[in-house]
Design an enzyme around this catalytic site. Structure first.
Site, mmCIF file in Angstrom:
data_model
loop_
_atom_site.group_PDB
_atom_site.id
_atom_site.type_symbol
_atom_site.label_atom_id
_atom_site.label_comp_id
_atom_site.label_asym_id
_atom_site.label_seq_id
_atom_site.Cartn_x
_atom_site.Cartn_y
_atom_site.Cartn_z
ATOM 1 N N ARG A 1 37.801 44.538 43.757
ATOM 2 C CA ARG A 1 37.729 43.668 44.935
ATOM 3 C C ARG A 1 39.093 43.047 45.171
ATOM 4 O O ARG A 1 39.336 41.888 44.846
ATOM 5 C CB ARG A 1 36.667 42.590 44.711
ATOM 6 N N ASP B 1 40.686 33.319 38.363
ATOM 7 C CA ASP B 1 41.342 32.606 39.460
ATOM 8 C C ASP B 1 40.535 32.668 40.746
ATOM 9 O O ASP B 1 40.531 31.719 41.530
ATOM 10 C CB ASP B 1 42.732 33.190 39.692
ATOM 11 N N ASP B 2 39.829 33.770 40.988
ATOM 12 C CA ASP B 2 39.036 33.901 42.213
ATOM 13 C C ASP B 2 37.884 32.909 42.232
ATOM 14 O O ASP B 2 37.427 32.507 43.303
ATOM 15 C CB ASP B 2 38.486 35.328 42.340
ATOM 16 N N ASN C 1 41.608 36.276 52.432
ATOM 17 C CA ASN C 1 42.883 36.982 52.427
ATOM 18 C C ASN C 1 42.666 38.491 52.593
ATOM 19 O O ASN C 1 41.620 39.003 52.219
ATOM 20 C CB ASN C 1 43.611 36.746 51.095
ATOM 21 N N LYS D 1 50.866 38.094 40.959
ATOM 22 C CA LYS D 1 50.453 36.822 40.367
ATOM 23 C C LYS D 1 51.464 36.359 39.321
ATOM 24 O O LYS D 1 51.843 35.181 39.270
ATOM 25 C CB LYS D 1 49.079 36.980 39.704
ATOM 26 N N TYR E 1 53.303 38.112 47.490
ATOM 27 C CA TYR E 1 51.912 37.724 47.284
ATOM 28 C C TYR E 1 51.198 37.922 48.620
ATOM 29 O O TYR E 1 51.679 38.630 49.492
ATOM 30 C CB TYR E 1 51.896 36.277 46.769
ATOM 31 N N GLU F 1 41.359 38.777 37.472
ATOM 32 C CA GLU F 1 41.774 38.768 38.872
ATOM 33 C C GLU F 1 41.134 39.913 39.647
ATOM 34 O O GLU F 1 41.207 41.076 39.256
ATOM 35 C CB GLU F 1 43.302 38.890 38.951
ATOM 36 N N ASP F 2 40.480 39.573 40.761
ATOM 37 C CA ASP F 2 39.954 40.551 41.720
ATOM 38 C C ASP F 2 38.989 41.559 41.110
ATOM 39 O O ASP F 2 38.990 42.740 41.459
ATOM 40 C CB ASP F 2 41.107 41.266 42.436
#
Length: 545
Positions: free
Chosen positions: A167, A280-281, A384, A185, A114, A257-258
Site C-alpha cells: 500500500r 508510521d502510517d 497522498n 523516509k 518524499y 511503512e506502507d
C-alpha cells in the site's frame, strides 16, 4: 591508516568520544564511495597523500561552490521526476553534498525526495533505476534472512525502515517498487533529525504483487508472482524481525511503512511489546493529525473534547468493510446516509479528516456545507500523493471565504482570494513526527514504543505554532524550520521517556538538550589528512658519557 580529523559522535552515546575515525580507503575507491567522496573539495595535500592527485581537475573547490553548482542545475530541471533522478544521483556520489543542499532548501526539495514525487518515482522505479539502494529480501529467502543482513556493509545500524510494498501512499500495491518509500523516509531521518545516514537501513520485502500491470511489465524488478498471503509470509516477517535484533541489537528501531492495513495493525499488535517498533502510517499519521487539531483548537477557542470529527476512509485507497481495528470507533448510523455529503449534513461535524486515498471526495458541496455549519470549519485532506488528496487548498479556502482551517498530506502552494488575502496551507506531513521520535528513541535506548510517546510528540509539535502562523492559515510550522522542530521534539521525548522509566540507556544525561544536539550529524566534509603530533622532550640521540 588514515584518519578523519573531526570529532564524531555515535548515535549510541558512549562514555568516551572517539575523536579519530579511521579509514583504510585510498586512491580511486575513496572517490567512488559516496560517504567519503568530496569531489573537487579534496585539498591538494589530501590528493597527494591519498593517491588521487591527477584524478581530479586542478581546482580545489569549497562545498559552497559545489552546492551552488548543484542548486543551479536543479533550477534548470522542471520535471519533478527528472529532478528526483538528479537528486538521488547526487546522493549516490556524494552523501554530504546531497544533504547539504536538501537541508538548505528543505521546503522546496522535500516534496521531491518524499511525497508527492516519491510516489511517482515508485511507480516508475524499474524505468529510472540506476543503482540499488537498501536491502531486498524475498519470500524465496526464508531461512536465510540473517545471512542476507550480513551482506549489508554497515555493522552498526540504528534504524530500519521496512515495507512490503502493498500500500504505497494512496497508489496501492507496487511490490518491490515500494523501495523508494524506505529510502525517502530515511533521507528525512537524516535531513530533519540529523541521524547519521550510515546508521539507516531501508528494506523492501518482496512477497509478490497483485498489480497485474507490474506482473506484465518486462522492466519490473521483483518476483513475477501473486502476493503470498499464506503462513509463509508471516514466518518471513517473524524471521526478519528476529534477524535484525540478532544482527544489530534489541534496541534497533524498526519502522513499518506502507503495509496493507490488514497487516499493518496486526504486526503492530504482534511486535510492539517484543521489539522497538512503530508503524508510521498508524501512529505517525495519528500524531500529526492530532497536532493539527490541537493547533486548530487555539484558533477556534474550543477544547478538542468538544469537537465532532468525521473521518472519510481508512487509509487504504480502496473500498473496504470496517475491520476489527476500527470497530472501537464506529458509531451507530445517524439515519439515512447515502453519501459523505449526507453524513456531513446529518452529523454536523466541526472537523472532517480525509484518509481515503481516493481523490477529490471533499466535493464543493461538502466544503460549502462545512462552511455553513461552522464559523471556522476544520478540513484535513491528508491522503497522498497530491492527486489523491480529498480536495485542494484553493477549493477549501475559496469555498469557505478563507474561514477554514486547512491541512493536507502533500504540499499545496499559497492561495490568494479575490479580496487579496493570502493563505499558506499547512502540510500535515508525518515528517514533522517520525524523525524527531526516531532520534529520541535511538538516543534513549527505548525498547518498546508506547502510543504516549506519539501523544507527547503531537503536543510538542502543536506548541511550535505561533499566532502569526495561524493568521497565515498554517496549522503546522513552516517546513523550513523542520530540523529545529525535530530536534526540540527529540529533546522533549527524551525527557518524557526517562521520566516515565521507558529509557534503558544509562547514565541518564542531565542536560537533555545538549545531549541530543551533540549527536546531530552535519554535512561538513571530513579531513583525510593523517593525525600528526610531536613528542615533546623526546630525544632520538643517544646520551653521551
Amino acid at each position: 591508516m588514515l584518519s578523519r580529523l573531526r570529532t564524531t559522535w555515535s548515535l549510541r552515546p558512549c562514555v568516551s568520544v572517539c575523536r579519530w575515525a579511521h579509514t583504510k580507503e585510498k586512491g580511486k575507491p575513496l572517490m567512488l564511495n559516496p560517504r567519503t567522496n568530496k569531489g573537487m573539495a579534496f585539498s591538494l595535500e589530501e590528493r597527494q597523500i591519498l593517491g588521487i592527485h591527477g584524478l581530479l581537475p586542478p581546482k580545489v573547490e569549497t562545498q559552497d561552490t559545489q552546492a551552488m553548482r548543484f542548486q543551479n542545475n536543479l533550477k534548470k530541471i522542471t520535471d519533478p521526476l527528472q529532478k528526483y533522478v538528479y537528486l538521488m544521483g547526487i546522493q549516490e556520489r556524494n552523501v554530504r553534498l546531497f544533504y547539504r543542499v536538501l537541508m538548505e532548501d528543505i521546503e522546496e526539495l522535500m516534496p521531491i525526495v518524499y511525497t508527492p514525487t516519491v510516489g511517482l518515482a515508485c511507480t516508475q522505479y524499474g524505468h529510472i533505476f540506476r543503482r540499488p539502494k537498501g536491502l531486498f529480501i524475498s519470500i524465496r529467502d526464508r531461512g536465510h534472512v540473517r545471512s542476507i543482513l550480513e551482506n549489508w556493509p554497515e555493522t552498526d545500524v540504528a534504524a530500519v525502515v521496512v515495507t512490503d510494498g502493498e500500500r504505497i501512499l494512496g497508489l496501492g500495491d507496487l511490490g518491490v517498487y515500494g523501495m523508494g518509500i524506505p529510502v525517502g523516509k530515511l533521507c528525512l531521518y537524516t535531513a530533519c533529525a540529523g541521524i547519521r545516514p550510515e546508521k539507516c537501513l531501508p528494506v523492501a520485502i518482496d512477497v509478490g504483487t497483485d498489480n497485474e500491470t507490474l506482473l506484465e511489465d518486462p522492466l519490473y524488478m521483483g518476483l513475477y508472482q501473486k502476493r503470498d498471503r499464506s503462513q509463509a509470509y508471516d514466518d518471513l516477517i517473524d524471521e526478519f524481525m528476529e534477524a535484525v535484533v540478532e544482527r544489530y541489537g534489541q534496541d534497533t528501531l524498526i519502522q513499518f511503512e506502507d503495509f496493507g492495513n490488514h497487516n499493518a495493525f496486526r504486526f503492530l499488535r504482534r511486535y510492539r511489546e517484543k521489539y522497538c517498533t512503530f508503524n508510521d502510517d498508524i501512529q505517525g499519521t495519528a500524531a500529526v493529525a492530532l497536532a493539527g487539531l490541537l493547533a486548530a483548537q487555539k484558533a477556534v477557542g474550543k477544547p478538542i473534547t468538544e469537537h465532532r470529527v468525521l473521518f472519510l476512509g481508512a487509509g487504504e485507497g480502496r473500498p473496504q468493510e470496517t475491520d476489527s481495528n476500527q470497530e472501537a470507533f464506529v458509531h451507530d448510523s445517524p439515519g439515512d446516509v447515502q453519501s459523505f455529503l449526507d453524513a456531513v449534513n446529518t452529523i454536523k461535524p466541526t472537523a472532517i479528516i480525509g484518509v481515503s486515498g481516493a481523490g477529490r471526495l471533499f466535493t464543493h458541496d461538502v466544503i460549502k456545507s462545512m462552511g455553513t455549519l461552522n464559523e471556522r470549519p476544520i478540513i484535513f485532506a491528508l491522503s497522498n500523493p497530491t492527486t489523491k488528496a480529498e480536495c485542494t487548498a484553493e477549493d477549501a479556502y475559496t469555498l469557505t471565504d478563507g474561514r477554514c482551517l486547512f491541512a493536507s498530506g502533500s504540499p499545496f502552494g499559497p492561495v490568494t482570494l479575490s479580496d487579496g488575502r493570502v493563505f499558506t496551507p499547512g502540510q500535515g506531513n508525518n515528517a514533522y513526527i517520525f524523525p524527531g521520535v526516531a532520534l529520541a528513541v535511538i538516543l534513549s535506548g527505548v525498547r518498546h514504543i508506547s502510543d504516549t510517546v506519539f501523544l507527547e510528540a503531537a503536543k510538542n509539535l502543536s506548541e511550535h505554532l505561533t499566532d502569526k502562523d495561524l493568521e497565515e492559515g498554517r496549522l503546522y510550522p513552516p517546513l523550513s524550520n523542520i530540523r529545529e522542530v525535530s530536534i526540540q521534539m527529540a529533546v522533549k521525548v527524551v525527557e518524557y521517556v526517562y521520566a516515565k522509566g521507558m529509557a534503558f540507556r544509562y547514565p541518564e544525561p542531565m542536560d537533555k538538550d545538549s545531549f541530543v544536539r551533540a549527536t546531530v550529524w552535519n554535512t561538513d566534509y571530513d579531513s583525510f589528512l593523517p593525525e600528526t603530533y610531536d613528542w615533546p622532550g623526546v630525544s632520538f640521540t643517544p646520551k653521551t658519557k
